[in-house]
Write a protein that holds these residues in place. Structure first.
Motif, PDB file in Angstrom:
ATOM      1  N   LEU A   1       4.855   6.110  -8.149  1.00 50.32           N
ATOM      2  CA  LEU A   1       5.318   5.543  -6.787  1.00 50.32           C
ATOM      3  C   LEU A   1       5.869   6.676  -5.981  1.00 50.32           C
TER       4      LEU A   1
ATOM      5  N   TRP B   1      -2.590   2.713 -14.822  1.00 50.03           N
ATOM      6  CA  TRP B   1      -1.703   1.973 -13.961  1.00 50.03           C
ATOM      7  C   TRP B   1      -2.142   2.669 -12.319  1.00 50.03           C
TER       8      TRP B   1
ATOM      9  N   SER C   1      -4.854   4.048 -11.558  1.00 53.11           N
ATOM     10  CA  SER C   1      -6.066   3.280 -11.009  1.00 53.11           C
ATOM     11  C   SER C   1      -6.009   1.913 -10.625  1.00 53.11           C
ATOM     12  N   VAL C   2      -5.167   1.040 -10.937  1.00 49.16           N
ATOM     13  CA  VAL C   2      -4.807  -0.149 -10.563  1.00 49.16           C
ATOM     14  C   VAL C   2      -4.012   0.110  -8.933  1.00 49.16           C
ATOM     15  N   ILE C   3      -3.164   1.036  -9.028  1.00 48.97           N
ATOM     16  CA  ILE C   3      -2.416   1.009  -7.931  1.00 48.97           C
ATOM     17  C   ILE C   3      -3.411   1.601  -6.794  1.00 48.97           C
TER      18      ILE C   3
ATOM     19  N   THR D   1      -6.637   1.030  -6.490  1.00 45.02           N
ATOM     20  CA  THR D   1      -7.293  -0.297  -6.026  1.00 45.02           C
ATOM     21  C   THR D   1      -6.636  -1.088  -5.260  1.00 45.02           C
ATOM     22  N   LEU D   2      -5.371  -1.345  -5.606  1.00 46.73           N
ATOM     23  CA  LEU D   2      -4.652  -2.168  -4.669  1.00 46.73           C
ATOM     24  C   LEU D   2      -4.516  -1.602  -3.207  1.00 46.73           C
ATOM     25  N   ARG D   3      -4.093  -0.318  -3.146  1.00 50.89           N
ATOM     26  CA  ARG D   3      -3.938   0.523  -2.114  1.00 50.89           C
ATOM     27  C   ARG D   3      -5.062   0.525  -1.038  1.00 50.89           C
ATOM     28  N   SER D   4      -6.549   0.298  -1.695  1.00 52.15           N
ATOM     29  CA  SER D   4      -7.593   0.190  -0.792  1.00 52.15           C
ATOM     30  C   SER D   4      -7.870  -1.178  -0.352  1.00 52.15           C
ATOM     31  N   TYR D   5      -7.103  -2.106  -0.611  1.00 50.56           N
ATOM     32  CA  TYR D   5      -7.275  -3.599  -0.313  1.00 50.56           C
ATOM     33  C   TYR D   5      -6.875  -3.967   1.118  1.00 50.56           C
ATOM     34  N   GLN D   6      -7.656  -4.324   1.840  1.00 42.28           N
ATOM     35  CA  GLN D   6      -7.626  -4.164   3.382  1.00 42.28           C
ATOM     36  C   GLN D   6      -8.231  -5.811   3.892  1.00 42.28           C
ATOM     37  N   PRO D   7      -7.544  -6.960   3.639  1.00 42.54           N
ATOM     38  CA  PRO D   7      -8.025  -8.189   3.870  1.00 42.54           C
ATOM     39  C   PRO D   7      -7.764  -8.330   5.571  1.00 42.54           C
ATOM     40  N   ASP D   8      -8.313  -9.219   5.927  1.00 46.86           N
ATOM     41  CA  ASP D   8      -8.123  -9.570   7.313  1.00 46.86           C
ATOM     42  C   ASP D   8      -8.493 -11.169   7.656  1.00 46.86           C
TER      43      ASP D   8
ATOM     44  N   ALA E   1      -2.099  -9.846   7.475  1.00 46.14           N
ATOM     45  CA  ALA E   1      -2.953 -10.393   6.681  1.00 46.14           C
ATOM     46  C   ALA E   1      -2.821  -9.911   5.020  1.00 46.14           C
TER      47      ALA E   1
ATOM     48  N   ARG F   1     -12.719  -6.732  -2.534  1.00 46.20           N
ATOM     49  CA  ARG F   1     -11.695  -7.640  -1.938  1.00 46.20           C
ATOM     50  C   ARG F   1     -11.562  -8.787  -2.812  1.00 46.20           C
TER      51      ARG F   1
ATOM     52  N   ILE G   1      -9.984  -8.356  -6.026  1.00 51.69           N
ATOM     53  CA  ILE G   1      -8.327  -7.863  -6.273  1.00 51.69           C
ATOM     54  C   ILE G   1      -7.827  -9.357  -5.776  1.00 51.69           C
TER      55      ILE G   1
ATOM     56  N   ARG H   1       5.305  -3.968  -2.497  1.00 53.10           N
ATOM     57  CA  ARG H   1       5.478  -2.342  -2.667  1.00 53.10           C
ATOM     58  C   ARG H   1       4.201  -1.693  -2.803  1.00 53.10           C
TER      59      ARG H   1
END
Lengths: 133, 184
Positions: A14, A42, A44-46, A48-55, B36, B121, B124, B142
């Motif tokens: 981090l 980890w 790789s998971v981080i 993936t999560l950082r690319s998460y862009q819901p709306d 969101a 998505r 995830i 975080r």
């Protein structure tokens, strides 16, 4: 012990690990293939999560504005109703106070009989009154 | 009439304090994705998430008088969003309503299908659903929202060490579930 290295590794991934501890971790990573593998996974998971862009769905702004308009109207209605009830209550209280003051000025007493206008009445008075009917 | 898109957050708040709803519209446009990420990250892609998202902005509007410039709008909104999401999860638990995957599928209709990366998505979100509420909250704050560990600890009102331990446990779970779902 493992948990300590996990937390250290996590802080490193981090970007929050201070210099001296980072060096210790780097040494550990070269010696410990298991920790190294954990680090890669980890990371790789981080990523993936950082690319998460819901709306929210389209028209979200309009839905928010509509909700605010409806809630404002309801709040206004509630306010008006509350004010009316308050006025009604205050008028009733004022009437009762006026009655009490008036009775006291007339009768110099605040007994329940005077307040109800029954002072000085006898049972016969009721009987005579009813006899007319 | 001024172009609200050119105004900074402080000016928008000033207008909102004067009762200008169009300024709120601009705030919604600017911060909807941020809200969101918290709400959908916590609740999944469900109709409730849309409601909680709306409620976040409504609370912000209603508490305009209490808002000071000490906190950024994004932080203020995130705090409201995370608290409302946690409340929603507790409400679900109280009602013992388990969101079945079928219901979650139906809920997805509220989200714009044309957005890119929908497949990823969904993976995830499926992986996030496997975390418990507390782990999900630290992951969202975080790793998805990008607050520092200290800010996350402050916002969730938990010690810094707890954030790290919940995160490492959550990462282990996510690693397994994302692998199963072929997302990493």
């Amino acid at each position: 012990m493992k948990r300590n290295w996990n937390n250290t590794l996590l802080q490193h991934l981090l970007g929050e690990l201070p210099g001296p501890r980072r060096k210790a971790l780097e040494t550990r990573l070269t010696d410990d293939p298991q920790l190294q593998s954990c680090s890669q996974e980890w990371q790789s998971v981080i990523a993936t999560l950082r690319s998460y862009q819901p709306d929210f769905g389209s028209g979200f702004e309009q839905r928010v504005m509509q909700s605010i308009a409806i809630k404002s109207a309801l709040a206004l209605q509630e306010k008006v109703t509350w004010r009316m009830m308050l006025r009604f209550g205050m008028s009733a209280a004022a009437a009762v106070i006026l009655l009490i003051v008036w009775v006291y000025m007339q009768e110099k007493s605040l007994s329940m009989e005077h307040l109800l206008g029954l002072a000085g009445l006898k049972t016969d008075d009721f009987t005579n009154l009813l006899a007319n009917y | 009439m001024e172009d609200l898109r050119t105004l900074d957050d402080g000016a928008l708040v000033g207008l909102m304090k004067q009762g200008r709803q169009d300024a709120l519209g601009e705030v919604v446009r600017r911060y909807r994705q941020q809200v969101a990420r918290v709400v959908i990250g916590m609740l999944g892609n469900t109709p409730e998430a849309d409601d909680v998202g709306q409620e976040t902005f409504i609370r912000f509007w209603n508490n305009m008088d209490a808002y000071t410039h000490d906190a950024r709008i994004s932080t203020f909104l995130t705090r409201i969003a995370i608290n409302l999401s946690i409340n929603e999860i507790r409400k679900r638990k109280r009602k013992q309503e388990w969101v079945s995957s079928a219901k979650a599928e139906a809920g997805r209709q509220v989200i714009d299908d044309t957005m890119s990366g929908q497949y990823e998505r969904e993976h995830i979100e499926a992986a996030l659903r496997m975390l418990d509420e507390q782990q999900r909250a630290v992951v969202v704050m975080r790793l998805i929202q990008g607050y520092s560990t200290k800010e996350t600890a402050d916002m969730l009102n938990i010690p810094l060490g707890t954030v790290l331990s919940r995160l490492s446990r959550a990462l282990d779970k996510l690693r397994l579930s994302l692998k199963q779902l072929d997302a990493i």
